[in-house]
Write an enzyme that holds these catalytic residues in place. Structure first.
Site, PDB file in Angstrom:
ATOM      1  N   GLU A 173       0.836  -1.214   0.000  1.00 15.04           N
ATOM      2  CA  GLU A 173       0.000   0.000   0.000  1.00 15.04           C
ATOM      3  C   GLU A 173       0.867   1.258   0.000  1.00 15.04           C
ATOM      4  OE1 GLU A 173      -1.266   2.045   3.259  1.00 15.04           O
ATOM      5  OE2 GLU A 173      -0.776   0.525   4.758  1.00 15.04           O
ATOM      6  N   ASP A 180     -17.183   5.068  13.641  1.00 12.49           N
ATOM      7  CA  ASP A 180     -16.095   5.329  12.686  1.00 12.49           C
ATOM      8  C   ASP A 180     -15.349   4.017  12.458  1.00 12.49           C
ATOM      9  OD1 ASP A 180     -13.911   6.056  11.206  1.00 12.49           O
ATOM     10  OD2 ASP A 180     -13.265   7.680  12.529  1.00 12.49           O
ATOM     11  N   ALA A 229     -13.037   1.710   6.181  1.00 13.47           N
ATOM     12  CA  ALA A 229     -13.475   0.976   4.983  1.00 13.47           C
ATOM     13  C   ALA A 229     -12.570  -0.227   4.720  1.00 13.47           C
ATOM     14  CB  ALA A 229     -13.487   1.911   3.774  1.00 13.47           C
ATOM     15  N   ASP A 230     -11.416  -0.283   5.388  1.00 13.21           N
ATOM     16  CA  ASP A 230     -10.550  -1.465   5.268  1.00 13.21           C
ATOM     17  C   ASP A 230     -11.328  -2.736   5.619  1.00 13.21           C
ATOM     18  OD1 ASP A 230      -8.571   0.408   4.865  1.00 13.21           O
ATOM     19  OD2 ASP A 230      -7.386  -0.123   6.646  1.00 13.21           O
ATOM     20  N   LYS A 237      -3.282  -1.278  15.227  1.00 11.56           N
ATOM     21  CA  LYS A 237      -2.732  -0.496  16.345  1.00 11.56           C
ATOM     22  C   LYS A 237      -3.778  -0.300  17.413  1.00 11.56           C
ATOM     23  CE  LYS A 237       0.866   2.408  14.461  1.00 11.56           C
ATOM     24  NZ  LYS A 237       0.729   2.731  13.047  1.00 11.56           N
TER      25      LYS A 237
HETATM   26  N1  PSU Z   1      -2.761   1.839  10.541  1.00 15.97           N
HETATM   27  C1  PSU Z   1      -1.431   1.932  10.726  1.00 15.97           C
HETATM   28  N2  PSU Z   1      -0.682   2.609   9.815  1.00 15.97           N
HETATM   29  C2  PSU Z   1      -1.249   3.172   8.707  1.00 15.97           C
HETATM   30  C3  PSU Z   1      -2.659   3.050   8.522  1.00 15.97           C
HETATM   31  C4  PSU Z   1      -3.377   2.366   9.464  1.00 15.97           C
HETATM   32  O1  PSU Z   1      -0.916   1.409  11.696  1.00 15.97           O
HETATM   33  O2  PSU Z   1      -0.533   3.792   7.903  1.00 15.97           O
HETATM   34  C5  PSU Z   1      -3.297   3.613   7.284  1.00 15.97           C
HETATM   35  C6  PSU Z   1      -3.564   2.463   6.283  1.00 15.97           C
HETATM   36  O3  PSU Z   1      -3.351   2.922   4.979  1.00 15.97           O
HETATM   37  C7  PSU Z   1      -5.047   2.192   6.523  1.00 15.97           C
HETATM   38  C8  PSU Z   1      -5.568   3.569   6.801  1.00 15.97           C
HETATM   39  O4  PSU Z   1      -5.665   1.587   5.422  1.00 15.97           O
HETATM   40  O5  PSU Z   1      -4.558   4.179   7.595  1.00 15.97           O
HETATM   41  C9  PSU Z   1      -6.888   3.550   7.517  1.00 15.97           C
HETATM   42  O6  PSU Z   1      -7.455   4.820   7.518  1.00 15.97           O
HETATM   43  P1  PSU Z   1      -8.994   5.008   7.953  1.00 15.97           P
HETATM   44  O7  PSU Z   1      -9.038   4.679   9.408  1.00 15.97           O
HETATM   45  O8  PSU Z   1      -9.314   6.480   7.699  1.00 15.97           O
HETATM   46  O9  PSU Z   1      -9.782   4.074   7.121  1.00 15.97           O
HETATM   47 MN    MN Z   2     -12.677   6.562   9.488  1.00 15.49          MN
END
Ligand code: PSU
Ligand code: MN
Length: 312
Positions: free
Chosen positions: A30, A141, A144-145, A162
């Site tokens: 990614e 919240d 979308a992953d 994390k």
């Molecule tokens: N968690 C981590 N490091 C990251 C991310 C998540 O420990 O860099 C990044 C990844 O690209 C993940 C995104 O897909 O954050 C998730 O963002 P959101 O919560 O807005 O979906």
């Molecule tokens: Mn989000």
């Protein structure tokens, strides 16, 4: 490439094009971690180091990103450099894909967007650091992953999620999405910086071949979902969970006071936690990204190429 017709919006690097043609193992990587997860120049070094580890272990790396309104599958070193140093790049999750393509934007793709593009390109293995999940202070919240993992035939190698997130809730949503949590040489769901979380995995494997087999059996039975292979962060740089917790609580409070919402939440928390823990958390981060890339390359090699499977 007759087996797969993708639109002109897709651009493949030479290596990835060759690997697709000959059915060589490919590992997707990614790029939101490059644009929004790590500072410059560590982001660039890490992206290149992950690619090198994949190559050293018998697979071709395909770092996925949007560059000026095209979907790039595999980047040149120059493209990695420009993505790493450009401050204006966007974080591209699923909802951003159409608007970014229409407006010729560049950006780092999250796990969700990378999963989508990898599946379109027939790439079956993907390495990342940590997946997004359910946020602690805002249970509505949900990254979308998680829903995209429920729609993509891709084996994702990561160090869990994390603990800026609500890990038990994240695990429940993964179950709802039908995603098995396979521990690689561990019985516990790792918490990214820490090797333990108190949460169990669904199954344990000690050999990359066994992980590949679980995914292939699920897919040939017809399941169009991901398999999550979780690898604990390397022992030498992993941090104890209680030490991380203090920094995470402070970062969450800072986010609340600063009124951070939506897509800005994860990058804000990642940056704040990293500031609050100093160089140590970053060291752990770099080490686990490389270790995940290594395991992913081994799984991709065990799985073989992409010959028989087209887009989902
Ligand atoms: N968690 C981590 N490091 C990251 C991310 C998540 O420990 O860099 C990044 C990844 O690209 C993940 C995104 O897909 O954050 C998730 O963002 P959101 O919560 O807005 O979906
Ligand atoms: Mn989000």
């Amino acid at each position: 490439m007759a087996f797969l017709q993708l639109s002109q919006q897709y651009h493949f690097s030479k290596d990835v094009q060759q690997a697709r043609k000959f059915g060589a193992p490919i590992v997707a990587l990614e790029s939101a971690v490059i644009t929004h997860g790590l500072p410059y120049p560590e982001n660039r070094q890490t992206a290149l180091a992950m690619e090198a580890v994949v190559r050293e272990n018998g697979a071709i790396p395909a770092t996925i990103a949007l560059l000026v309104g095209k979907v790039h599958i595999g980047l040149t070193a120059e493209e990695v450099e420009s993505l790493s140093s450009d401050q204006a790049t966007r974080k591209i999750s699923l909802r951003d894909i159409g608007l970014a393509l229409a407006n010729e934007l560049s950006g780092g793709t999250t796990v969700a967007a990378t999963l989508f593009f990898a599946a379109q390109a027939g790439i079956r293995v993907f390495a990342t650091g940590g997946i997004g999940g359910v946020h602690r202070d805002a249970p509505f919240d949900i990254s979308a992953d998680l829903s995209q993992l429920g729609k993509s035939q891709v084996l994702v190698v990561c160090a869990g999620a994390k603990s800026i997130l609500d890990l038990p809730a994240t695990r429940e949503v993964l179950e709802t999405q039908g995603i098995p949590l396979i521990g690689y040489r561990t019985d516990e769901f790792p918490a990214f910086y820490s090797r333990e979380s108190g949460l169990k995995v669904d199954w344990r494997v000690d050999d990359p071949k066994d992980a590949a087999k679980i995914a292939q059996e699920a897919w040939s039975a017809g399941l169009k979902r991901a398999v999550l292979l979780v690898v604990p962060p390397p022992e030498a740089s992993a941090l104890p969970g209680d030490r991380m917790e203090a920094a995470i609580r402070e970062a969450l409070e800072d986010a609340r006071q600063a009124g951070i919402h939506g897509a800005d939440t994860t990058p804000f928390l990642l940056r704040r936690v990293s500031e609050l823990t100093g160089g140590e958390s970053q060291k752990a981060n770099l080490a686990l990204l490389k270790s995940n890339a290594l395991v992913a390359a081994q799984v991709a090699a065990a799985m073989g190429g992409i010959k028989k499977i087209g887009p989902v």
